[in-house]
Write a protein that holds these residues in place. Structure first.
Motif, short mmCIF file in Angstrom:
data_model
loop_
_atom_site.label_atom_id
_atom_site.label_comp_id
_atom_site.label_asym_id
_atom_site.label_seq_id
_atom_site.Cartn_x
_atom_site.Cartn_y
_atom_site.Cartn_z
N ARG A 1 0.68 -1.15 -0.12
CA ARG A 1 -0.01 0.07 -0.12
C ARG A 1 0.85 1.46 -0.09
O ARG A 1 0.60 2.17 -0.81
N PHE A 2 2.09 1.22 0.90
CA PHE A 2 2.88 2.37 0.79
C PHE A 2 4.17 2.00 0.00
O PHE A 2 5.32 2.08 0.24
N PHE A 3 3.71 1.79 -1.41
CA PHE A 3 4.52 1.21 -2.48
C PHE A 3 6.19 2.20 -2.54
O PHE A 3 7.15 1.80 -2.32
N ARG A 4 5.79 3.54 -2.73
CA ARG A 4 6.81 4.38 -2.96
C ARG A 4 7.78 4.50 -1.70
O ARG A 4 9.04 4.55 -1.93
N LEU A 5 7.02 4.56 -0.77
CA LEU A 5 8.09 4.43 0.89
C LEU A 5 8.77 3.46 0.94
O LEU A 5 9.88 3.41 1.26
N ILE A 6 8.23 2.17 0.78
CA ILE A 6 8.80 0.96 0.94
C ILE A 6 10.02 0.81 -0.06
O ILE A 6 11.02 0.21 0.35
N LEU A 7 10.00 1.38 -1.45
CA LEU A 7 10.97 1.32 -2.33
C LEU A 7 12.08 2.15 -1.67
O LEU A 7 13.45 1.77 -1.66
N PHE A 8 12.07 3.08 -1.22
CA PHE A 8 13.04 4.16 -0.63
C PHE A 8 13.49 3.39 0.63
O PHE A 8 14.83 3.41 0.66
N LEU A 9 12.59 2.93 1.38
CA LEU A 9 13.45 2.25 2.70
C LEU A 9 14.21 1.11 2.38
O LEU A 9 15.30 0.90 2.80
N THR A 10 13.82 0.27 1.05
CA THR A 10 14.77 -0.99 1.05
C THR A 10 15.98 -0.15 0.44
O THR A 10 16.94 -1.07 0.58
N PHE B 1 22.79 2.05 3.08
CA PHE B 1 23.28 2.28 4.33
C PHE B 1 24.09 1.23 4.81
O PHE B 1 25.39 1.58 5.40
N CYS B 2 23.74 0.26 4.96
CA CYS B 2 24.33 -1.01 5.61
C CYS B 2 25.64 -1.32 4.88
O CYS B 2 26.60 -1.77 5.79
N ILE B 3 25.52 -1.53 3.80
CA ILE B 3 26.76 -1.90 3.03
C ILE B 3 27.76 -0.85 3.07
O ILE B 3 29.21 -1.28 3.57
N VAL B 4 27.43 0.54 2.84
CA VAL B 4 28.32 1.47 2.94
C VAL B 4 29.06 1.68 4.24
O VAL B 4 30.20 1.96 4.85
N ILE C 1 20.95 8.90 -1.09
CA ILE C 1 21.18 8.89 -2.63
C ILE C 1 20.39 7.79 -3.30
O ILE C 1 19.63 8.00 -4.19
N LEU C 2 20.72 6.59 -2.81
CA LEU C 2 20.01 5.33 -3.64
C LEU C 2 18.55 5.26 -3.25
O LEU C 2 17.84 4.84 -4.14
N GLY C 3 18.04 5.77 -2.24
CA GLY C 3 16.91 5.72 -1.50
C GLY C 3 16.02 6.71 -2.52
O GLY C 3 14.75 6.31 -3.02
N THR C 4 16.65 7.86 -2.88
CA THR C 4 15.79 8.68 -3.67
C THR C 4 15.62 8.26 -5.01
O THR C 4 14.56 8.54 -5.82
N PHE C 5 16.81 7.81 -5.66
CA PHE C 5 16.81 7.04 -6.88
C PHE C 5 15.75 6.15 -7.13
O PHE C 5 15.16 6.08 -8.16
N ALA C 6 15.68 5.05 -6.03
CA ALA C 6 14.44 4.05 -6.20
C ALA C 6 13.35 4.71 -6.15
O ALA C 6 12.30 4.10 -6.68
N ALA C 7 12.93 5.63 -5.30
CA ALA C 7 11.64 6.26 -5.15
C ALA C 7 11.17 7.08 -6.56
O ALA C 7 10.10 7.24 -6.79
N PHE D 1 13.29 -3.60 -8.47
CA PHE D 1 14.57 -4.45 -8.83
C PHE D 1 15.10 -4.87 -7.47
O PHE D 1 15.36 -5.76 -6.90
N LEU D 2 15.42 -3.60 -6.75
CA LEU D 2 15.95 -3.58 -5.32
C LEU D 2 15.04 -4.34 -4.09
O LEU D 2 15.67 -5.07 -3.53
N CYS D 3 13.95 -4.14 -4.54
CA CYS D 3 13.15 -4.87 -3.49
C CYS D 3 12.84 -6.44 -3.79
O CYS D 3 13.20 -7.27 -2.94
#
Length: 304
Positions: free
Chosen positions: A89-98, A104-107, A136-142, A150-152
Motif C-alpha cells: 500500500r505504501f509502495f513508494r515509501l517501501i522502495l525508498f526504505l529498501t 546504508f548498511c553496505i557502505v 542517494i540510492l533511496g531517492t533514486f529508487a523512489a 528491482f532492489l525490492c
C-alpha cells in the motif's frame, strides 16, 4: 550483515542525538557521540561473538538488555510490521526504505571496517557516509520506480539465500567463506529480475518476507538476546553452526510462518484495490508534462 549494521547505526544515532541534545553550550558533544557510537559498535560485536559460541546459554532468565539496543530492535519490529502488513500500500515509501537500508548498511559496514586507524571518530564518519549513500540510492529508487522494484526483489532473493544457507549446511560452503556472498548476490539478482517480470505478486511477497524477517530479528533480541540474529551473521560470514537452543529454531521457523500470514493479509485486505502501476503511469505522465513544458518554454524563448 544487514541486521547487525542497522542496529549499530540506529543505536549510534540515538546516542548522537542524546549527546547533542538541546544544550548548545556542550563543546564536547561530538566527542561524546563518537565515543558512544564506538561503544555501541563494540556492544554489537560482543553480542555476536557471545552468540557464536556453540556453548551459548539457552537460559533466557540470564538475558541482559542494553537500553539503546532495546530501542533499536523495537524500531526493527515497527519497520517489520509496516513492511509485512501494509508494504504494498505504501509502495513508494517501501522502495525508498529498501534502497536506503541496503546502501546504508553496505557502505557503513565497509567504511567502518576500512577507514584508517588514525582517523578520528570512524563510527561517525562511517555513519555519515552510509546515510549519504542511503539517501542517494533511496531517492533514486523512489524516483525511478523500476530500480526500486528491482532492489525490492533483490532483497527478497537475499533473504531467500539466507534461508537456504540456514537449512542446508554444506561443508563446501563452510570451507569457502566467499560462497555465501556469491549465493546471496546471485539469488538477489534473480529475485530482482523476477520482480520486474511479475511485479505485483512479487512485491507483495517481497514486502511480506522482508517484514517478517525484520520483525523476528527484532523480537529475537527480547526473547533470547539475539541468538537467531547472530546466526544470520554467521550465515553471511560462512562459518555457521546449528543453533543449540530450541528458541532459536522457533524464531527461524516463525519467519516463513509470519510471511505467509502477511501475504494473505496484504492480498486480501491492505493491498486489495491498490495497483502500483498507477503510480508508475502517474509518474511518467508528470515527466511528460514537465518535458513538454520545458520544450514550450525553450521554443518561446527562441521566438523572442
Amino acid at each position: 550483515m544487514i541486521v547487525p549494521v542497522i542496529v549499530a547505526v540506529t543505536s549510534s544515532l540515538l546516542h548522537l542525538t542524546r549527546a547533542f541534545g538541546c544544550n548548545e553550550t556542550n563543546p564536547h558533544g561530538v566527542d561524546k557521540a563518537a565515543s558512544k557510537a564506538e561503544t555501541v559498535v563494540r556492544d554489537i560485536s560482543n553480542l555476536l561473538s557471545a552468540n557464536r559460541s556453540q556453548n551459548a546459554t539457552c537460559d533466557v532468565t540470564q538475558n541482559t538488555y542494553d537500553p539503546s539496543l532495546c530501542v533499536a530492535f523495537a524500531i526493527f519490529i515497527l519497520l517489520g510490521i509496516i513492511f509485512a502488513f501494509v508494504g504494498y500500500r505504501f509502495f513508494r515509501l517501501i522502495l525508498f526504505l529498501t534502497a536506503f537500508i541496503g546502501a546504508f548498511c553496505i557502505v557503513f559496514y565497509f567504511a567502518y571496517g576500512h577507514l584508517p586507524c588514525d582517523w578520528p571518530h570512524p563510527a561517525l564518519i562511517a555513519l555519515g557516509l552510509g546515510a549519504t549513500a542511503g539517501l542517494i540510492l533511496g531517492t533514486f529508487a523512489a524516483c525511478y520506480l523500476y530500480l526500486g522494484i528491482f532492489l525490492c526483489g533483490f532483497a527478497l532473493g537475499a533473504v531467500a539465500a539466507l534461508s537456504f544457507l540456514a537449512y542446508v549446511h554444506i561443508k563446501y560452503v563452510e570451507e569457502h567463506s566467499w560462497l555465501p556472498i556469491v549465493i546471496i548476490i546471485g539469488l538477489g539478482i534473480i529475485g530482482g529480475i523476477i520482480a520486474l517480470l511479475i511485479q505485483r505478486p512479487l512485491l507483495i511477497i517481497a514486502t511480506s518476507v522482508i517484514g517478517s524477517y525484520l520483525m523476528i530479528m527484532g523480537l529475537d533480541y527480547y526473547v533470547e538476546n539475539g541468538q537467531a540474529f547472530a546466526y544470520s551473521w554467521e550465515l553471511v560470514s560462512g562459518h555457521p553452526h546449528f543453533p543449540s537452543c530450541a528458541a532459536t529454531w522457533v524464531m527461524l521457523i516463525a519467519v516463513p510462518v509470519i510471511a505467509l500470514v502477511a501475504i494473505v493479509i496484504q492480498w486480501k485486505c491492505t493491498a486489495k484495490g491498490k495497483d502500483h502501476k498507477k503510480v508508475i503511469k502517474k509518474s511518467r505522465k508528470k515527466e511528460y508534462i514537465e518535458m513538454d513544458s520545458a520544450g514550450n518554454n525553450a521554443l518561446l524563448s527562441d521566438m523572442d
